[in-house]
Write a protein that holds these residues in place. Structure first.
Motif, PDB file in Angstrom:
ATOM      1  N   PRO A  34     -41.727  56.672 -99.213  1.00 52.04           N
ATOM      2  CA  PRO A  34     -41.792  57.147 -99.883  1.00 52.04           C
ATOM      3  C   PRO A  34     -42.017  55.814-101.262  1.00 52.04           C
ATOM      4  O   PRO A  34     -42.919  55.286-102.435  1.00 52.04           O
ATOM      5  CB  PRO A  34     -42.152  58.228-101.070  1.00 52.04           C
ATOM      6  N   ARG A  35     -40.375  55.513-101.793  1.00 52.50           N
ATOM      7  CA  ARG A  35     -40.044  54.664-103.315  1.00 52.50           C
ATOM      8  C   ARG A  35     -40.592  53.268-102.980  1.00 52.50           C
ATOM      9  O   ARG A  35     -41.497  52.350-103.672  1.00 52.50           O
ATOM     10  CB  ARG A  35     -38.403  54.750-103.268  1.00 52.50           C
ATOM     11  N   LEU A  36     -40.637  52.807-101.516  1.00 54.73           N
ATOM     12  CA  LEU A  36     -40.672  51.716-101.235  1.00 54.73           C
ATOM     13  C   LEU A  36     -42.597  51.541-101.722  1.00 54.73           C
ATOM     14  O   LEU A  36     -43.027  50.429-101.698  1.00 54.73           O
ATOM     15  CB  LEU A  36     -40.729  51.574-100.054  1.00 54.73           C
ATOM     16  N   ASP A  37     -43.036  52.401-101.006  1.00 56.09           N
ATOM     17  CA  ASP A  37     -44.418  52.000-100.950  1.00 56.09           C
ATOM     18  C   ASP A  37     -44.918  52.731-102.660  1.00 56.09           C
ATOM     19  O   ASP A  37     -45.789  51.916-103.041  1.00 56.09           O
ATOM     20  CB  ASP A  37     -45.201  53.422 -99.974  1.00 56.09           C
ATOM     21  N   THR A  38     -44.762  53.658-103.016  1.00 52.05           N
ATOM     22  CA  THR A  38     -44.987  53.033-104.854  1.00 52.05           C
ATOM     23  C   THR A  38     -44.690  51.612-105.872  1.00 52.05           C
ATOM     24  O   THR A  38     -45.942  51.244-105.909  1.00 52.05           O
ATOM     25  CB  THR A  38     -43.723  54.219-105.525  1.00 52.05           C
ATOM     26  N   VAL A  59     -46.954  46.589-107.319  1.00 52.09           N
ATOM     27  CA  VAL A  59     -47.297  45.628-107.578  1.00 52.09           C
ATOM     28  C   VAL A  59     -48.494  44.854-107.219  1.00 52.09           C
ATOM     29  O   VAL A  59     -48.709  43.351-107.522  1.00 52.09           O
ATOM     30  CB  VAL A  59     -46.360  44.411-106.789  1.00 52.09           C
ATOM     31  N   GLU A  60     -49.111  45.295-105.988  1.00 56.67           N
ATOM     32  CA  GLU A  60     -50.739  45.388-105.598  1.00 56.67           C
ATOM     33  C   GLU A  60     -51.292  45.109-106.655  1.00 56.67           C
ATOM     34  O   GLU A  60     -52.202  44.147-107.100  1.00 56.67           O
ATOM     35  CB  GLU A  60     -50.439  46.137-104.297  1.00 56.67           C
ATOM     36  N   ASN A  81     -46.063  42.179-112.436  1.00 58.21           N
ATOM     37  CA  ASN A  81     -45.324  43.205-113.277  1.00 58.21           C
ATOM     38  C   ASN A  81     -43.614  42.990-112.657  1.00 58.21           C
ATOM     39  O   ASN A  81     -43.627  42.960-111.311  1.00 58.21           O
ATOM     40  CB  ASN A  81     -46.183  44.486-112.890  1.00 58.21           C
ATOM     41  N   GLY A  82     -42.249  41.757-113.182  1.00 60.83           N
ATOM     42  CA  GLY A  82     -42.144  42.061-113.085  1.00 60.83           C
ATOM     43  C   GLY A  82     -41.021  43.143-112.157  1.00 60.83           C
ATOM     44  O   GLY A  82     -40.237  42.281-111.520  1.00 60.83           O
ATOM     45  N   LEU A  83     -40.455  43.909-113.392  1.00 54.71           N
ATOM     46  CA  LEU A  83     -40.110  45.485-113.529  1.00 54.71           C
ATOM     47  C   LEU A  83     -40.669  45.606-111.685  1.00 54.71           C
ATOM     48  O   LEU A  83     -39.566  45.846-111.341  1.00 54.71           O
ATOM     49  CB  LEU A  83     -40.320  45.702-114.478  1.00 54.71           C
ATOM     50  N   ALA A  84     -41.666  45.987-111.314  1.00 53.12           N
ATOM     51  CA  ALA A  84     -42.389  45.674-110.089  1.00 53.12           C
ATOM     52  C   ALA A  84     -41.710  45.473-109.153  1.00 53.12           C
ATOM     53  O   ALA A  84     -41.739  46.019-108.064  1.00 53.12           O
ATOM     54  CB  ALA A  84     -43.619  46.374-110.185  1.00 53.12           C
ATOM     55  N   ARG A  85     -41.884  44.256-109.232  1.00 57.79           N
ATOM     56  CA  ARG A  85     -41.308  42.981-108.004  1.00 57.79           C
ATOM     57  C   ARG A  85     -39.353  43.441-107.868  1.00 57.79           C
ATOM     58  O   ARG A  85     -39.099  43.948-106.927  1.00 57.79           O
ATOM     59  CB  ARG A  85     -41.502  42.586-108.569  1.00 57.79           C
ATOM     60  N   ALA A  88     -36.115  47.740-101.082  1.00 55.67           N
ATOM     61  CA  ALA A  88     -36.538  46.373 -99.915  1.00 55.67           C
ATOM     62  C   ALA A  88     -35.334  46.568 -99.201  1.00 55.67           C
ATOM     63  O   ALA A  88     -34.662  46.366 -97.588  1.00 55.67           O
ATOM     64  CB  ALA A  88     -37.368  45.940 -99.845  1.00 55.67           C
ATOM     65  N   MET A  89     -33.888  45.957-100.462  1.00 50.35           N
ATOM     66  CA  MET A  89     -32.520  45.576-100.193  1.00 50.35           C
ATOM     67  C   MET A  89     -32.159  46.527 -98.946  1.00 50.35           C
ATOM     68  O   MET A  89     -31.916  46.601 -98.043  1.00 50.35           O
ATOM     69  CB  MET A  89     -32.008  45.603-100.740  1.00 50.35           C
ATOM     70  N   LYS A  90     -32.882  48.473 -99.697  1.00 55.14           N
ATOM     71  CA  LYS A  90     -31.869  49.499 -99.326  1.00 55.14           C
ATOM     72  C   LYS A  90     -32.465  50.040 -97.613  1.00 55.14           C
ATOM     73  O   LYS A  90     -32.160  50.158 -97.138  1.00 55.14           O
ATOM     74  CB  LYS A  90     -32.166  51.211-100.485  1.00 55.14           C
ATOM     75  N   ALA A  91     -33.887  49.445 -97.753  1.00 53.81           N
ATOM     76  CA  ALA A  91     -33.947  49.867 -96.435  1.00 53.81           C
ATOM     77  C   ALA A  91     -33.929  48.822 -95.024  1.00 53.81           C
ATOM     78  O   ALA A  91     -33.950  49.012 -93.943  1.00 53.81           O
ATOM     79  CB  ALA A  91     -35.398  50.150 -96.655  1.00 53.81           C
TER      80      ALA A  91
END
Length: 106
Positions: A4-8, A13-14, A19-23, A30-33
């Motif tokens: 869910p966090r990755l999807d959010t 970003v989409e 939005n640099g903070l979102a990136r 993504a690193m955690k996953a």
């Protein structure tokens, strides 16, 4: 299995690619996953539009190392050292220098 966090963060970003903070958040998730190529891509885009104080360069180096791109990881660490010093973070710069030495010794 969805994250869910990755999807959010992907949706954020989409909706707002600038939005640099979102990136940065997407790259961290993504690193955690274990999605190191996605993390690398998002960190590169984040750094292209942000004057980071050093942290993102260290994360980029980590992603690049997971991808087997050691020379690029070294360059990310060098850029992180410069950014850390520019922003007055000598301990972060020292950490990056130590990581760079470890890579050079390997």
């Amino acid at each position: 299995m969805t994250n869910p966090r990755l999807d959010t963060f992907r949706r954020m970003v989409e909706r707002d690619p600038a939005n640099g903070l979102a990136r940065f958040g997407l790259a961290n998730e993504a690193m955690k996953a274990g999605l190191f190529e996605e993390a690398r891509e998002q960190l590169a885009l984040y750094l292209a539009g942000s004057d980071d104080e050093g942290n993102a360069y260290g994360r980029l180096a980590e992603a690049l190392l997971h991808l087997g791109r050691t020379d690029e990881a070294r360059e990310a660490l060098r850029q992180g050292i410069a950014a850390s010093n520019r922003f007055g973070h000598p301990s972060m710069a020292a950490d990056f220098e130590a990581r760079l030495e470890e890579l050079d010794d390997a």
